[in-house]
Design a protein around this motif. Structure first.
Motif, PDB file in Angstrom:
ATOM      1  N   TYR A 237      47.633  79.133 113.638  1.00 55.09           N
ATOM      2  CA  TYR A 237      48.685  78.104 113.718  1.00 55.09           C
ATOM      3  C   TYR A 237      49.331  77.999 115.093  1.00 55.09           C
ATOM      4  O   TYR A 237      49.911  76.984 115.429  1.00 55.09           O
ATOM      5  N   LYS A 238      49.196  79.042 115.909  1.00 54.39           N
ATOM      6  CA  LYS A 238      49.791  78.941 117.250  1.00 54.39           C
ATOM      7  C   LYS A 238      49.085  77.891 118.111  1.00 54.39           C
ATOM      8  O   LYS A 238      49.625  77.437 119.100  1.00 54.39           O
ATOM      9  N   ASN A 239      47.868  77.545 117.716  1.00 48.70           N
ATOM     10  CA  ASN A 239      47.146  76.494 118.444  1.00 48.70           C
ATOM     11  C   ASN A 239      47.659  75.097 118.107  1.00 48.70           C
ATOM     12  O   ASN A 239      47.336  74.134 118.796  1.00 48.70           O
ATOM     13  N   CYS A 240      48.393  74.973 117.023  1.00 52.14           N
ATOM     14  CA  CYS A 240      48.718  73.635 116.514  1.00 52.14           C
ATOM     15  C   CYS A 240      49.698  72.920 117.436  1.00 52.14           C
ATOM     16  O   CYS A 240      50.721  73.460 117.813  1.00 52.14           O
ATOM     17  N   ILE A 241      49.334  71.687 117.781  1.00 47.28           N
ATOM     18  CA  ILE A 241      50.192  70.879 118.657  1.00 47.28           C
ATOM     19  C   ILE A 241      50.848  69.734 117.884  1.00 47.28           C
ATOM     20  O   ILE A 241      51.386  68.808 118.464  1.00 47.28           O
ATOM     21  N   ASN A 242      50.759  69.787 116.570  1.00 49.20           N
ATOM     22  CA  ASN A 242      51.390  68.767 115.739  1.00 49.20           C
ATOM     23  C   ASN A 242      50.860  67.367 116.052  1.00 49.20           C
ATOM     24  O   ASN A 242      51.623  66.406 116.114  1.00 49.20           O
TER      25      ASN A 242
ATOM     26  N   VAL B  31      52.230  68.812 108.728  1.00 46.70           N
ATOM     27  CA  VAL B  31      52.666  69.863 109.642  1.00 46.70           C
ATOM     28  C   VAL B  31      54.172  70.015 109.488  1.00 46.70           C
ATOM     29  O   VAL B  31      54.913  69.042 109.628  1.00 46.70           O
ATOM     30  N   GLY B  32      54.601  71.211 109.143  1.00 45.98           N
ATOM     31  CA  GLY B  32      56.033  71.473 109.011  1.00 45.98           C
ATOM     32  C   GLY B  32      56.655  71.642 110.388  1.00 45.98           C
ATOM     33  O   GLY B  32      56.151  72.398 111.210  1.00 45.98           O
ATOM     34  N   VAL B  33      57.735  70.906 110.627  1.00 44.85           N
ATOM     35  CA  VAL B  33      58.416  70.987 111.925  1.00 44.85           C
ATOM     36  C   VAL B  33      59.900  71.166 111.670  1.00 44.85           C
ATOM     37  O   VAL B  33      60.443  70.594 110.735  1.00 44.85           O
ATOM     38  N   LYS B  34      60.530  71.930 112.518  1.00 40.97           N
ATOM     39  CA  LYS B  34      61.981  72.057 112.424  1.00 40.97           C
ATOM     40  C   LYS B  34      62.600  71.528 113.699  1.00 40.97           C
ATOM     41  O   LYS B  34      62.042  71.690 114.767  1.00 40.97           O
TER      42      LYS B  34
ATOM     43  N   SER C  50      61.084  76.421 117.461  1.00 37.38           N
ATOM     44  CA  SER C  50      60.335  75.178 117.325  1.00 37.38           C
ATOM     45  C   SER C  50      58.855  75.486 117.094  1.00 37.38           C
ATOM     46  O   SER C  50      58.085  75.624 118.020  1.00 37.38           O
TER      47      SER C  50
ATOM     48  N   PHE D 288      55.178  74.725 114.838  1.00 39.81           N
ATOM     49  CA  PHE D 288      54.446  73.738 114.046  1.00 39.81           C
ATOM     50  C   PHE D 288      53.639  74.499 113.010  1.00 39.81           C
ATOM     51  O   PHE D 288      52.789  75.309 113.357  1.00 39.81           O
ATOM     52  N   MET D 289      53.929  74.244 111.745  1.00 38.82           N
ATOM     53  CA  MET D 289      53.229  74.944 110.677  1.00 38.82           C
ATOM     54  C   MET D 289      52.374  73.984 109.860  1.00 38.82           C
ATOM     55  O   MET D 289      52.868  73.312 108.956  1.00 38.82           O
TER      56      MET D 289
ATOM     57  N   SER E 256      50.262  72.730 106.976  1.00 35.22           N
ATOM     58  CA  SER E 256      50.325  73.201 105.598  1.00 35.22           C
ATOM     59  C   SER E 256      49.657  72.221 104.636  1.00 35.22           C
ATOM     60  O   SER E 256      49.406  71.077 104.983  1.00 35.22           O
TER      61      SER E 256
END
Ligand code: SF4
Ligand code: SF4
Ligand code: SF4
Lengths: 187, 797
Positions: free
Chosen positions: A10-15, A40-43, A57, A59-60, A62
Motif C-alpha cells: 500500500y505504500k506504493n499507492c498514489i490514489n 482508496v481510503g483517504v484522510k 496522510s 492512501f489505503m 480497499s
C-alpha cells in the motif's frame, strides 16, 4: 480449488484510482461514486499549514476482504452470500432479497446496491470475468501503475502472494474482529 | 494501526467525491434525439460499462491517447464493441499499466456527445448553432465559404496568395505532424501555435541548453530526490510515476517535495516544504551556494565537462546566494536548505527531479538551467542512478515535397521574446499581437485541430476575441469543445481507439518503437486524421494552385519554363501527394526499411518492437517485466562528449542572463486581501479534453477552490459554498474546499473544468475555467505562458 487472497504494497499507492476504473469497466459496474467495488481510503491531513503531518496522510486501497469468517455470510437469511470453491465470498443475485443485513454486518463497508438488479454487489476478485477466462490477475492488479496489488492462491506455497507473505511483514484490517480477512497490507 | 478504510469515509474524505453528480439540466446542441437512438446503433454499447464476457475476443494493441504518455494497451473487442482496455506488457515506457484515464478511454470513444458528422455554422459565432452536412459539403464550405462566412479561396485571393494569412494550431498527439505537413509544408503558412508555449517549453529548452538533454531518471538506483513543483503522483508521466513511488517512503529513495501546496506527491515524500510560488530559482541558487562554499561539488567532473564553470562558481559565491538570503525570498528555512544541500552532496545518486510541469514563473528557463547545473555538480549524470541520456532510437522523418510560395510572409509573433521559436511560436504573443493590430499582414483564418485554446491559453476573453475576428475557423476534433463553438466548419475525427497512427520511437534507457492500431472502425461518420488531411488536400489543391498562379511571379516563370503540369507535380503543389499511401502502408514500409521484415511482424502483432525483444523481454512476476536486462540498458552513452553549459554567452546577446541570476522583481508578494492563484493537475483527468468523460467524472465531478481553512473561516466560507474568483482579466465561480494544504495567501484550482460548450453535457457549466482568470503573462526567452503570476480576489456568492 484455491484460496484466493490479495497482498497490497500500500505504500506504493498514489490514489490514482486506475484500479477503480478498471474494475468498473471489466465487471460492468454501474456508474456512480457510491457504486465502487473498490476504493482508496483517504484522510484529510492533520496539522496547520505549513506544519502538516505527512504520516497522517495515507492512501489505503480497499475492497471486500473476502473474510474466511465472513459476518456477511453469517447473517444472510437466504444464503445468497456464499463462499465459492476458491474461498471468494460471492453473492447469488437470484437469491438476494435486499434485506441489507449483510451491508450492516460487514465491518469493512464493502457492499453496495446494484440498482439494476436491486441486489447487493461487491468485489468478486473478477471471478466471473477474468478468472473465468483463465486469466490469473484481477483487473485492479493488472492495471495498477505502481503495482500495489498481488492476487493469488494462498494455498499454493509457490505463488507470488505466498512468497510475499512469507518474506514481508504485513497486517490486516480490524483483525480483532476475528473475520480473518484475506487482504494483506505489506509493510 | 489506525487506518482509513470505510467507503463512506472515502466519500466524505476525498474532496473529489463529496458532491455527488448534481445532475446538470442541459440539452446538447448536437442532436439530442440521436443520443436516445444511439442505444440501438450497431457498434455502440447498450450500457455505459460493459461486463466482459467469457468468450474469446479480438485483442488489438493500441496506444493510449488520453494524455501525452502513449501508454501501450490491448483493447478487448467483443462483437465489434470495446469492452475493456488492458495494459500491454511489452512497452518499456508504460511498464504494463494503464492509469485511470487510460482505463476510461472507452467512455471517450463512446461519449454520446461526440462530434458525429461534419457541421457547418448557421447561427452566430459562438452560439453553437450548426447544420449537419456531408463531408463533401464541409470541404466545399472550407474552400468556398457559405453565406455566413468566407472560404479559403476568397481569403487567399484577397490576400494575393499570402499563405501566412492562415493560422493553425494543434495539440500534442501522434497525428500532429501530419497536420503540420498539411498546413505548414503543403498549404504553406508559418503561423503555427501549439501546446508547447503553454506547457513546458522552458523546461525542455533550459535543460537542453545546459546539459544537451531533457533527461530520463533511473529511479531504481537513485537514492535521494528533490522534486520541485512537479506533481508526479497526480500529473502522471511514464515511466517516472511508476518508478518513483516504488522507492519512496523509506524504500531507498529519500524524497523532499517542494511545492506551494500539499499534493499527493508531497504525501509520498519524506518531507514537504512549501515554497513561495515562483521563487524556486532562489532556492536552487542557495543550494548551489552551499555546495560551492563548502566545496562539496564533484570538482573533477565539472573541470572536465563544465563550460564557464569557474565563472559560475565565482558568480554564485560573489552574489552571496546564501540560504539565509533565500529564506527571505522562498519561505524555506535556511537550516532546511543547508540540510538538503548536505544530503544532496552525501548521497551516492542524488537527483534534482527535472521532470515535467507547466511554466509557473517568468524565470523558469533560468530555474531549469540552475537545476541542471546543480545536478551536474554531483557528477550524477549519464550513469546508473542519475540523469539518463540513453539511446535516442529514431525513425527517419517522412519526406514531404513542399512548394515554395513567394507571396507567403514570415511569422511575426516575436514581440518581447529573446529567442522566438520558428516552428510553433508563442500562443500568447501570436494572439495578442493580432488583437493589438501589430501583425504586419492580416491573419484571417484559423485551422484548429485537437486543441482547445479557449480553455488552454491564459486569458480566454482574448482567445474568444481572436476567434471572433477570423473570417474562417475550421475545427477538427472529437468533442464539441468550447473552441469548437467558434467554428464555421467542424470536421469530426475518429478517436484514438478507432485509428491506426504513425509509428513512434521512444529512446532513453530502454528504447522501443510502438504502433497504435485501430481497435474498431471509425464510428458514425468520423474519419481518421490522415484521411481528413488527404481529402482536404485533394479538395484544396487545384483551386489554391490557381491562386498562386495568379500572384506568384516565381511560379509563373517556372510554369513558363517547364509547363504547368510538371511544376504542379514536381514542385509539391499537388497537396495530397503526401498522403498517397495510408498510415498502415507507411508504417510497414518505414519499419521494414530500418529494422527489417521480422521487426515489422513483431511490431504489428505486439504493438511494440525493439532489437532483441524476444530474447530480452521476460515476465519476472505477476506484476513485473524485464524489458532489457540491466547489462543491455543504456545507462551511459555520452562519455567525454558530455557538456555542462554553466555560462551560455549566446543568451547574453539577447539580454538574457548567461548564468542563472536572481532578480528581485521575481519576489513573491500578494497585496493584502488578495490571493495568488495556482493551478495544476489531477490523476483522474488530463485537460479540458477529459472532463466530459462519464467514468472520470465519477471520480472527480468538479474542480474546487482550495482555500486555507483558517482564512475560509474568517471569510465565512464553508465547504461546498459557491465562491467568486476575480482577476484583472476575468471572473469565475466554483465551489470552495477549505483545507490546510494551501497557504493563507494562495488559492488553487484544477485546470480543465468550467466548460461553456453546451455540446458537452457533463462538462458544461461544471466548475471553473482557470484560463479565464489567469493573466496572459509571458516569460522572456520563448514567450511561453506563465501560469502562476495572477493575484485574485475571492468572495462568497
Ligand atoms: S491503481 Fe494502484 S496506485 Fe492507483 S489507486 Fe489503485 S492501488 Fe492505488
Ligand atoms: S469484507 Fe465484508 S463483504 Fe467482504 S467478506 Fe468480509 S464481511 Fe463479507
Ligand atoms: S498515463 Fe494514462 S492517460 Fe496517459 S497515456 Fe498512459 S494510460 Fe493513457
Amino acid at each position: 480449488m484455491a484460496r484466493y487472497g490479495m497482498a497490497l504494497d500500500y505504500k506504493n499507492c498514489i490514489n490514482c484510482k486506475a484500479c477503480e476504473v478498471a474494475c468498473k469497466e471489466e465487471n460492468g459496474v454501474l456508474l456512480g461514486a457510491d457504486k465502487h467495488r473498490i476504493w482508496v481510503g483517504v484522510k484529510e491531513i492533520e496539522g496547520e499549514w505549513p506544519l502538516l503531518d505527512i504520516a497522517s496522510s495515507t492512501f489505503m486501497p480497499s475492497q471486500c476482504q473476502h473474510c474466511e469468517d465472513a459476518p456477511c455470510e453469517e447473517v444472510c437469511p437466504t444464503h445468497a452470500t456464499y463462499y465459492d470453491e476458491n474461498g471468494v465470498v460471492r453473492v447469488d443475485s437470484n437469491k438476494c432479497i435486499l434485506c441489507s443485513y449483510c451491508m450492516n454486518a460487514c465491518p469493512y463497508d464493502a457492499r453496495y446496491v446494484d440498482d439494476r438488479t436491486m441486489t447487493v454487489d461487491k468485489c468478486t476478485f473478477c471471478s466471473d470475468t477474468r478468472l473465468a477466462r483463465g486469466e490469473t490477475t484481477t483487473a485492479c492488479q493488472n492495471t495498477c501503475p505502481t503495482k500495489v496489488r498481488t492476487f493469488g492462491d494462498l494455498d499454493d506455497p509457490n505463488s507470488e502472494i505466498s512468497v510475499l507473505l512469507r518474506t514481508r511483514d504485513h497486517f490486516s484490517l480490524k483483525s480483532h474482529l476475528g473475520t480473518n480477512p484475506k487482504l494483506f497490507y505489506l509493510t | 494501526m489506525e487506518v482509513e478504510i470505510s467507503r463512506r469515509k472515502f466519500l466524505q474524505g476525498t474532496v473529489a467525491m463529496t458532491v455527488l453528480g448534481g445532475t446538470l439540466a442541459t440539452t446538447s446542441v448536437f442532436a439530442s434525439e440521436e443520443k436516445e437512438n444511439q442505444k440501438n446503433t450497431p457498434g455502440i454499447p447498450k450500457t455505459v460499462t460493459t461486463k466482459t464476457s467469457t468468450k474469446k475476443a479480438k485483442e488489438v494493441p493500441f496506444l493510449c491517447g488520453m494524455c501525452v504518455n502513449k501508454c501501450a494497451g490491448v483493447a478487448r473487442v467483443e462483437d465489434g464493441i470495446i469492452t475493456k482496455l488492458n495494459p500491454n506488457p511489452y512497452f518499456p515506457k508504460s511498464r504494463n499499466m494503464l492509469c485511470p484515464r487510460g482505463n476510461a478511454g472507452i467512455q471517450t470513444t463512446y461519449d454520446p456527445d461526440r462530434l458525429k458528422y461534419p457541421l457547418i455554422r448557421i447561427g452566430k459565432r459562438g452560439e453553437g448553432k450548426f447544420k449537419r452536412v456531408s463531408w463533401e459539403e464541409a470541404y466545399d464550405a472550407i474552400l468556398n465559404g457559405t453565406k455566413d462566412f468566407k472560404g479559403i479561396v476568397q481569403i487567399l485571393d484577397e490576400e494575393k496568395d499570402n499563405r501566412s494569412t492562415i493560422g493553425y494550431c494543434n495539440g500534442e498527439g501522434l497525428s500532429k505532424e501530419g497536420f503540420e505537413d498539411l498546413m505548414g509544408k503543403k498549404i504553406g503558412t508559418p503561423n503555427y501555435v501549439d501546446e508547447v508555449s503553454i506547457c513546458l517549453e522552458t523546461a525542455g529548452g533550459g535543460f537542453f541548453a545546459t546539459l544537451g538533454v531533457y533527461p530520463e531518471i533511473d529511479f531504481e538506483h537513485a537514492d535521494y530526490m528533490i522534486i520541485l513543483g512537479a506533481n508526479r503522483a497526480e500529473a502522471i508521466i511514464t515511466p517516472d510515476t511508476m518508478d518513483m513511488f516504488k522507492h519512496t517512503k523509506g524504500r531507498g529513495l529519500k524524497t523532499v517535495c517542494i511545492d506551494p501546496r500539499f499534493t499527493n506527491t508531497a504525501a509520498k515524500a519524506d518531507k514537504w516544504l512549501p515554497v513561495n510560488p515562483g521563487t524556486d530559482l532562489a532556492y536552487i541558487l542557495a543550494m548551489t551556494y552551499v555546495i560551492f562554499s563548502e566545496n562539496l561539488q564533484n570538482e573533477e567532473f565539472m573541470k572536465k565537462h563544465g563550460v564557464g564553470y569557474e565563472e559560475y562558481k565565482q558568480h554564485i559565491l560573489s552574489k552571496k546566494y546564501t540560504p539565509e538570503w533565500a529564506e527571505k525570498i522562498t519561505g524555506i528555512k535556511a537550516k532546511d536548505i543547508y540540510e538538503m544541500a548536505h544530503e544532496f552532496a552525501d548521497a551516492e545518486h542524488p537527483i534534482i527531479y527535472p521532470g515535467r510541469r507547466s511554466i509557473f514563473s517568468p524565470n523558469d528557463y533560468q530555474l531549469r538551467r540552475a537545476m541542471g547545473i546543480l545536478q551536474a555538480l554531483s557528477g550524477n549524470l549519464d550513469k546508473k542512478g542519475g540523469y539518463i541520456y540513453g539511446n535516442p532510437i529514431q525513425l527517419p522523418a517522412e519526406y514531404v515535397n513542399s512548394p515554395i510560395y513567394a507571396q507567403a510572409k514570415e511569422r511575426f509573433d516575436t514581440e518581447g521574446i529573446a529567442f522566438p521559436t520558428i516552428k510553433s511560436g508563442s500562443w500568447i504573443v501570436f494572439r495578442n499581437m493580432i488583437l493589438e493590430g501589430k501583425n504586419p499582414y492580416p491573419v484571417r483564418a484559423m485551422f484548429i485541430r485537437k486543441h482547445n485554446p479557449m480553455m488552454g491559453v491564459p486569458n480566454s476573453a482574448k482567445t474568444r476575441k481572436l476567434l471572433e475576428k477570423m473570417d474562417l475557423n475550421v475545427v477538427i476534433d472529437i468533442l464539441p469543445s468550447d473552441t469548437a463553438m467558434f467554428a464555421d466548419v467542424i470536421l469530426p475525427e475518429a478517436s484514438y481507439l478507432e485509428r491506426t497512427s504513425p509509428v513512434k520511437a521512444y529512446g532513453f534507457l530502454e528504447p522501443s518503437i510502438v504502433q497504435r492500431k485501430a481497435a474498431i472502425k471509425p464510428l458514425y461518420e468520423t474519419k481518421t486524421p490522415e484521411v481528413i488531411y488527404k481529402e482536404l488536400a485533394e479538395k484544396l489543391s487545384k483551386p489554391l494552385f490557381e491562386i498562386s498562379k495568379k500572384y506568384d511571379k516565381d511560379l509563373q516563370e517556372e510554369i513558363a519554363k517547364r509547363g504547368e503540369e510538371k511544376v504542379y507535380k514536381e514542385d509539391g503543389y499537388d497537396l495530397a501527394d503526401a498522403w498517397d499511401k495510408s498510415v498502415e502502408e507507411k508504417n510497414k514500409e518505414l519499419v521494414e526499411k530500418v529494422y527489417g521484415k521480422e521487426a515489422w511482424e513483431i511490431l504489428d502483432k505486439n504493438g511494440v518492437y525493439y532489437p532483441h525483444m524476444e530474447e530480452y523481454h521476460k515476465q519476472l512476476s505477476p506484476n513485473d517485466y524485464q524489458y532489457y536486462p540491466k547489462s543491455k540498458r543504456f545507462y551511459s552513452t555520452k562519455g567525454d562528449s558530455l557538456r555542462v553549459i554553466c555560462k551560455y554567452d549566446r543568451l547574453a546577446t539577447k539580454g538574457i542572463d548567461a548564468m542563472p541570476t536572481w532578480h528581485d522583481e521575481w519576489k513573491f508578494s500578494v497585496p493584502k486581501g488578495k490571493f495568488r492563484l495556482i493551478t495544476g493537475r489531477h490523476a483522474q483527468f488530463t485537460q479540458s479534453g477529459t472532463t466530459n468523460n462519464a467514468m472520470l467524472r465519477d471520480l472527480i465531478p468538479t474542480n474546487y477552490l482550495w482555500i486555507n481553512k483558517r482564512v475560509a473561516k474568517e471569510k465565512g466560507i464553508k465547504f461546498g459554498d459557491m465562491v467568486e474568483v476575480k482577476s484583472e482579466v476575468g471572473t469565475v465561480h466554483l465551489k470552495a474546499y477549505p483545507t490546510e494544504k494551501i497557504a493563507p495567501n494562495q488559492i488553487f484550482m484544477l485546470h480543465g473544468f468550467g466548460s461553456e460548450s453546451k455540446g458537452l453535457e457533463l462538462a458544461y457549466g461544471n466548475g471553473a475555467n482557470d484560463a479565464a482568470v489567469i493573466k496572459d503573462d509571458i516569460e522572456p526567452v520563448y514567450g511561453a505562458a506563465v501560469m502562476h503570476s495572477t493575484n485574485v480576489e475571492v468572495r462568497r456568492v
